[in-house]
Write a protein that holds these residues in place. Sequence first.
Motif, mmCIF file in Angstrom:
data_model
loop_
_atom_site.group_PDB
_atom_site.id
_atom_site.type_symbol
_atom_site.label_atom_id
_atom_site.label_comp_id
_atom_site.label_asym_id
_atom_site.label_seq_id
_atom_site.Cartn_x
_atom_site.Cartn_y
_atom_site.Cartn_z
ATOM 1 N N GLN A 137 0.868 -1.174 0.000
ATOM 2 C CA GLN A 137 0.000 0.000 0.000
ATOM 3 C C GLN A 137 0.905 1.224 0.000
ATOM 4 O OE1 GLN A 137 -3.427 -0.583 0.363
ATOM 5 N NE2 GLN A 137 -4.237 1.487 0.569
ATOM 6 N N VAL A 138 0.960 1.923 -1.116
ATOM 7 C CA VAL A 138 1.823 3.097 -1.253
ATOM 8 C C VAL A 138 0.967 4.340 -1.062
ATOM 9 C CG1 VAL A 138 3.327 4.402 -2.805
ATOM 10 C CG2 VAL A 138 3.408 1.894 -2.795
ATOM 11 N N GLY A 139 1.194 5.000 0.064
ATOM 12 C CA GLY A 139 0.416 6.187 0.379
ATOM 13 C C GLY A 139 1.255 7.448 0.247
ATOM 14 N N VAL A 140 0.743 8.408 -0.488
ATOM 15 C CA VAL A 140 1.438 9.682 -0.680
ATOM 16 C C VAL A 140 0.715 10.740 0.134
ATOM 17 C CG1 VAL A 140 2.218 11.406 -2.346
ATOM 18 C CG2 VAL A 140 2.073 8.994 -3.016
ATOM 19 N N CYS A 141 1.427 11.360 1.070
ATOM 20 C CA CYS A 141 0.814 12.408 1.865
ATOM 21 C C CYS A 141 0.574 13.636 0.993
ATOM 22 C CB CYS A 141 1.688 12.779 3.060
ATOM 23 S SG CYS A 141 0.925 14.029 4.118
ATOM 24 N N THR A 142 -0.688 14.086 0.975
ATOM 25 C CA THR A 142 -1.037 15.282 0.201
ATOM 26 C C THR A 142 -1.609 16.360 1.109
ATOM 27 O OG1 THR A 142 -3.191 14.281 -0.328
ATOM 28 C CG2 THR A 142 -1.423 14.011 -1.935
ATOM 29 N N ASN A 143 -1.319 16.252 2.426
ATOM 30 C CA ASN A 143 -1.736 17.300 3.336
ATOM 31 C C ASN A 143 -0.847 18.522 3.149
ATOM 32 O OD1 ASN A 143 -3.114 18.552 5.513
ATOM 33 N ND2 ASN A 143 -3.382 16.563 6.480
ATOM 34 N N THR A 144 -1.155 19.568 3.878
ATOM 35 C CA THR A 144 -0.649 20.906 3.556
ATOM 36 C C THR A 144 0.850 20.966 3.293
ATOM 37 O OG1 THR A 144 -2.414 21.808 4.932
ATOM 38 C CG2 THR A 144 -0.648 23.303 4.300
ATOM 39 N N CYS B 298 3.280 18.604 3.087
ATOM 40 C CA CYS B 298 3.777 17.672 2.070
ATOM 41 C C CYS B 298 3.347 18.113 0.677
ATOM 42 C CB CYS B 298 3.295 16.251 2.356
ATOM 43 S SG CYS B 298 4.287 15.369 3.597
ATOM 44 N N ALA B 299 2.127 18.620 0.561
ATOM 45 C CA ALA B 299 1.653 19.086 -0.744
ATOM 46 C C ALA B 299 2.497 20.242 -1.245
ATOM 47 C CB ALA B 299 0.185 19.495 -0.654
ATOM 48 N N VAL B 300 2.780 21.207 -0.358
ATOM 49 C CA VAL B 300 3.585 22.366 -0.739
ATOM 50 C C VAL B 300 4.993 21.942 -1.142
ATOM 51 C CG1 VAL B 300 4.669 24.470 0.158
ATOM 52 C CG2 VAL B 300 2.262 24.007 0.627
ATOM 53 N N MET B 301 5.527 20.944 -0.450
ATOM 54 C CA MET B 301 6.894 20.490 -0.711
ATOM 55 C C MET B 301 6.994 19.518 -1.888
ATOM 56 S SD MET B 301 8.843 22.076 1.396
ATOM 57 C CE MET B 301 10.355 21.136 1.460
ATOM 58 N N GLY B 302 5.868 19.122 -2.449
ATOM 59 C CA GLY B 302 5.935 18.270 -3.635
ATOM 60 C C GLY B 302 5.055 17.046 -3.600
ATOM 61 N N GLY B 303 4.240 16.871 -2.559
ATOM 62 C CA GLY B 303 3.401 15.680 -2.466
ATOM 63 C C GLY B 303 2.418 15.541 -3.611
ATOM 64 N N ASP B 304 1.818 16.642 -4.016
ATOM 65 C CA ASP B 304 0.868 16.583 -5.132
ATOM 66 C C ASP B 304 1.568 16.141 -6.413
ATOM 67 O OD1 ASP B 304 -1.328 17.370 -3.634
ATOM 68 O OD2 ASP B 304 -0.998 19.507 -4.011
ATOM 69 N N ALA B 305 2.774 16.656 -6.624
ATOM 70 C CA ALA B 305 3.528 16.278 -7.819
ATOM 71 C C ALA B 305 3.897 14.797 -7.776
ATOM 72 C CB ALA B 305 4.789 17.141 -7.934
ATOM 73 N N ILE B 306 4.250 14.290 -6.596
ATOM 74 C CA ILE B 306 4.581 12.873 -6.455
ATOM 75 C C ILE B 306 3.367 12.013 -6.744
ATOM 76 C CG2 ILE B 306 5.208 11.100 -4.766
ATOM 77 C CD1 ILE B 306 7.028 13.193 -3.444
ATOM 78 N N PHE B 307 2.226 12.392 -6.176
ATOM 79 C CA PHE B 307 1.008 11.607 -6.379
ATOM 80 C C PHE B 307 0.619 11.573 -7.858
ATOM 81 C CE2 PHE B 307 -3.736 11.143 -5.968
ATOM 82 C CZ PHE B 307 -3.704 9.821 -5.551
ATOM 83 N N ASP B 308 0.686 12.719 -8.521
ATOM 84 C CA ASP B 308 0.361 12.765 -9.950
ATOM 85 C C ASP B 308 1.341 11.928 -10.766
ATOM 86 O OD1 ASP B 308 -1.805 14.399 -9.477
ATOM 87 O OD2 ASP B 308 -0.731 16.270 -9.926
ATOM 88 N N ALA B 309 2.618 11.990 -10.397
ATOM 89 C CA ALA B 309 3.635 11.224 -11.118
ATOM 90 C C ALA B 309 3.398 9.729 -10.969
ATOM 91 C CB ALA B 309 5.028 11.597 -10.618
ATOM 92 N N CYS C 239 -2.138 13.603 6.892
ATOM 93 C CA CYS C 239 -0.895 13.829 7.618
ATOM 94 C C CYS C 239 -0.460 12.608 8.414
ATOM 95 C CB CYS C 239 -1.060 15.015 8.559
ATOM 96 S SG CYS C 239 0.438 15.423 9.466
ATOM 97 N N ASN C 240 0.825 12.255 8.301
ATOM 98 C CA ASN C 240 1.398 11.153 9.057
ATOM 99 C C ASN C 240 2.336 11.640 10.152
ATOM 100 O OD1 ASN C 240 0.496 8.512 7.858
ATOM 101 N ND2 ASN C 240 1.129 9.606 6.027
ATOM 102 N N ALA C 241 2.204 12.926 10.521
ATOM 103 C CA ALA C 241 3.003 13.511 11.601
ATOM 104 C C ALA C 241 4.494 13.339 11.337
ATOM 105 C CB ALA C 241 2.614 12.905 12.949
ATOM 106 N N ALA C 242 4.901 13.513 10.098
ATOM 107 C CA ALA C 242 6.310 13.424 9.735
ATOM 108 C C ALA C 242 6.711 14.656 8.932
ATOM 109 C CB ALA C 242 6.567 12.155 8.925
ATOM 110 N N CYS C 243 6.179 15.820 9.348
ATOM 111 C CA CYS C 243 6.362 17.032 8.564
ATOM 112 C C CYS C 243 7.827 17.456 8.455
ATOM 113 C CB CYS C 243 5.540 18.168 9.165
ATOM 114 S SG CYS C 243 3.771 17.812 9.274
ATOM 115 N N ASP C 244 8.657 17.033 9.418
ATOM 116 C CA ASP C 244 10.091 17.339 9.324
ATOM 117 C C ASP C 244 10.699 16.812 8.036
ATOM 118 O OD1 ASP C 244 9.535 17.953 11.948
ATOM 119 O OD2 ASP C 244 11.451 17.212 12.687
ATOM 120 N N ASN D 289 11.437 12.574 2.556
ATOM 121 C CA ASN D 289 12.099 13.478 1.606
ATOM 122 C C ASN D 289 12.064 12.944 0.182
ATOM 123 O OD1 ASN D 289 14.283 13.762 4.298
ATOM 124 N ND2 ASN D 289 13.043 15.487 3.632
ATOM 125 N N GLN D 290 10.888 12.576 -0.274
ATOM 126 C CA GLN D 290 10.767 11.993 -1.603
ATOM 127 C C GLN D 290 10.619 13.047 -2.696
ATOM 128 O OE1 GLN D 290 10.749 8.331 -2.267
ATOM 129 N NE2 GLN D 290 11.814 8.780 -0.348
#
Length: 264
Positions: A87-94, A96-107, A132-137, A151-152
Amino acid sequence: MPQLPAPDYPADVRARLEADAKEIIGRYPGSRSALLPLLHLVQSEEGFVSRTGMAFCAELLDLTTAEVTAVATFYSMYRRKQGGDYQVGVCTNTLCAVMGGDAIFDALKEHLGVGNNETTEDGKVTLEHIECNAACDFAPVVMVNWEFFDNQTPDSARRLVDDLREGQTVQPTRGAPLCTYKETARILAGFPDERPGAVEATGGAGPASLIGLRLAKGETPEPRVVRPRDSGATSPSGTPETSPQQTSASDPDHPAGPAAEEGE
């Protein structure tokens, strides 16, 4: 049309699950409290919570199937249909999304040819966007069977899913070694992870999350510089750099800003 009653498990499977279920139920003063780990147990058998699994839980806990269904459909960690081994989950919360999560999910959707909560034809990977997976660092974060891959980027995420589909050994950024979805479900049901070194493997919060704690203790956190990944960076004390790494922004026309010291 109303559904027929769910079929029972084969006799040998039921006997094995009943033995495990009795062990789980015995951990709680009230049997009803055992429902969540029991749902993980039946998920470890079939890879999802089937109608048979819900009927099994209801029978052992003296609940109605409606009560079990209400719980199984409330929590996103319980699948309602068969999925992949990973199960590959991509965080798209605030963040992660700003840092590239949306781009990763689309890719990954394009690369795997699947949409949200869909599984590749080979049955290896189920893709989902997660909160959010509480790994915002370590944003942007991808999780595989709830193990962290920090850091994907779109490229690193594509390599990750390719390795999973090819059967390569994939090591999470921190935490226990990766195992299949069914194996993970059994661990979440409360049974020991007997793989060598799995229990000892760990990974804590990043320095940004711990600054408040250190200040409360009267400590002065040493400044850390955010550097591009794979730079081999170390902190002033000579320890490996563990602060968040510079990553691609969601908008390729507006890449991540310059590296800055922690707290700025």
